[in-house]
Write an enzyme that holds these catalytic residues in place. Structure first.
Site, short mmCIF file in Angstrom:
data_model
loop_
_atom_site.label_atom_id
_atom_site.label_comp_id
_atom_site.label_asym_id
_atom_site.label_seq_id
_atom_site.Cartn_x
_atom_site.Cartn_y
_atom_site.Cartn_z
N SER A 10 0.87 -1.17 0.00
CA SER A 10 0.00 0.00 0.00
C SER A 10 0.91 1.22 0.00
CB SER A 10 -0.88 -0.02 1.25
OG SER A 10 -1.64 1.15 1.34
N LYS A 42 -1.03 -1.17 -4.50
CA LYS A 42 -2.22 -0.36 -4.17
C LYS A 42 -1.73 1.05 -3.91
CE LYS A 42 -4.64 0.01 0.27
NZ LYS A 42 -5.31 -0.80 1.33
N LYS A 96 -2.93 5.00 -2.65
CA LYS A 96 -3.96 5.81 -2.00
C LYS A 96 -4.35 6.92 -2.97
CE LYS A 96 -4.07 3.84 2.08
NZ LYS A 96 -5.31 3.29 2.65
N ASP A 125 -7.14 2.89 -3.22
CA ASP A 125 -7.89 2.94 -1.95
C ASP A 125 -8.14 4.41 -1.64
OD1 ASP A 125 -8.94 2.66 0.60
OD2 ASP A 125 -7.18 1.68 1.46
N GLU A 184 -10.97 0.35 -3.60
CA GLU A 184 -11.24 0.08 -2.18
C GLU A 184 -11.90 1.28 -1.52
OE1 GLU A 184 -7.75 -1.34 -0.11
OE2 GLU A 184 -8.65 -1.06 1.87
N ASP A 221 -13.59 -1.91 2.96
CA ASP A 221 -12.69 -1.98 4.12
C ASP A 221 -13.48 -1.42 5.31
OD1 ASP A 221 -10.77 -1.39 6.07
OD2 ASP A 221 -9.33 -0.48 4.74
N LYS A 279 -9.60 -7.08 8.19
CA LYS A 279 -8.59 -6.68 9.17
C LYS A 279 -9.06 -7.19 10.52
CE LYS A 279 -7.22 -2.43 6.79
NZ LYS A 279 -7.41 -0.96 6.74
N GLY A 335 -3.86 -4.06 6.12
CA GLY A 335 -2.81 -3.72 7.09
C GLY A 335 -3.14 -2.41 7.77
#
Ligand code: OSB
Ligand code: MG
Length: 368
Positions: free
Chosen positions: A135, A161, A163, A188, A213, A238, A262, A290
């Protein structure tokens, strides 16, 4: 089994590099470690609550309070036959999943150590190697983003991934697709968009992302249902999935096609396994998210990722991406083909480095 004592420690750990999302920038973690003494054996886990209540309502401070005032008193003097029985006792407390999840997971580690079994086997895991992705936080420039992705691909990571946030979405994705047409790529948003933004999210489809995400509200299933109807790209939830009931609703209503599990967000292994099983029965793939964990939380993520329906690469990556020096031995390492070897030792399979843990501890309380 009986929990004789718990020790809470708060550690301050500076990240090797700051991590930026649509919500905030994190430079230093305030991590709670839970050590539970179960019939004389220590089990360890990490509370993944953040420093602020931006990702979830919990914070390091609320988790400490709930552990001390409510969760520990629920367990004290109680007899259990298995860690799998702990969650329903803690469920009397509404919410506060990260606090619950840490306490529950520490008891699983202790049970596995008692039985001299690796935790992943006790959980029903089926693989000895897990697939690892990364990420990557929001970067100051597209050049820096491209070189950050390059570094991770060279290290072997199986999917990338990034952000995103409004104003930092189409451009970085277009650029990465131009540079790396073949890679497994996803984004995400950490809830940064609204349903009205769907035409912009639709434009991302040109770049054949694996998934998007949590684009919309942290607890807004309805808007995700409406968005998923308009998109071919799978939505992965998520933040929205904090209970088995939310997972069921999300799947049966069509709010997502993939779920990121998670341990902390759902409150421990019991709900995580229930969500995993429900997803598997409904052909919804899952992967392990994570939360910028230390090695203790990371070790639990590795164990969780061995369950059969964790079929997509997770956000569980090497210790050195986060810390100059981790608090476990050995550190978590990733192979050149982007996998983590699952340890064979009892419990979480990584040894807590007590000297280093003590040196990083800023607050400690023992409950008996
Ligand atoms: O949304 O998955 C998330 C980190 C903190 C809070 C939320 C998230 C994340 C990450 C980082 O994406 C995952 C990791 O590398 O630990
Ligand atoms: Mg996320």
């Amino acid at each position: 089994m009986r929990v004789n004592e718990i020790v809470l420690r708060e550690l301050h750990m500076p990240l090797a590099a700051p991590f930026e999302t649509s919500l905030e920038r994190t430079e230093r973690r305030r991590i709670i470690l839970v050590e539970s003494l179960v019939d004389g054996v220590s089990g360890w886990a990490e509370c993944v609550a953040g420093e602020t209540p931006s990702y979830s309502p919990e914070t390091t401070d609320t988790a400490w309070l709930i552990l001390r005032e409510f969760l520990w008193p629920l367990l004290r003097d109680r007899e259990f036959s298995r860690a799998a029985e702990v969650w329903k006792v803690l469920a009397w407390v509404r919410g506060h999943n990260m606090a619950k999840g840490a306490l529950e997971a520490s008891i699983w580690d202790a049970e596995a150590k008692h039985k001299n079994l690796p935790l992943w086997k006790l959980l029903g895991g089926v693989r000895q190697e897990i697939a690892s992705g990364v990420s990557i936080g929001i970067q100051p420039s597209l050049e820096e983003l491209v070189s950050a992705v390059q570094v991770e691909l060279e290290a072997g990571y199986q999917r990338i991934k990034i952000k995103i946030k409004p104003g930092y979405d189409l451009k970085p994705v277009r650029r990465l697709r131009h540079e790396f047409p073949q890679i497994k790529l996803m984004v995400d948003a950490n809830s940064a968009y609204r349903l009205e933004d769907w035409p912009l999210l639709k434009q991302l489809e040109e770049f054949y992302l694996m998934m998007i995400e949590q684009p919309l509200g942290w607890d807004d299933l309805y808007s995700h249902v409406e968005l998923q109807k308009r998109l071919e790209t799978p939505i992965c939830l998520d933040e929205c999935i904090h209970t088995e009931e939310q997972a069921r609703a999300a799947i049966l209503l069509g709010a997502c096609r993939i779920i990121n599990i998670k341990l902390g967000r759902v409150g421990g292994y019991t709900p995580a396994r229930a969500i995993h099983d429900f997803c598997q029965q409904n052909a919804i793939p899952v992967w392990c998210g994570g939360m910028l964990e230390s090695g203790i939380g990371r070790a639990h993520n590795i164990a969780l990722s061995t369950l059969p329906n964790f079929i997509l690469p997770g956000d569980v990556s090497a210790s050195k991406r986060y810390w100059r020096e981790d608090i476990i031995e050995p550190e978590v390492e990733v192979s050149s083909h982007g996998t983590i070897r699952v340890p064979e030792g009892p419990g979480i399979g990584y040894r807590p480095r007590l000297d280093r843990i003590e040196a990083l501890t800023v607050r400690k309380e023992r409950f008996t």
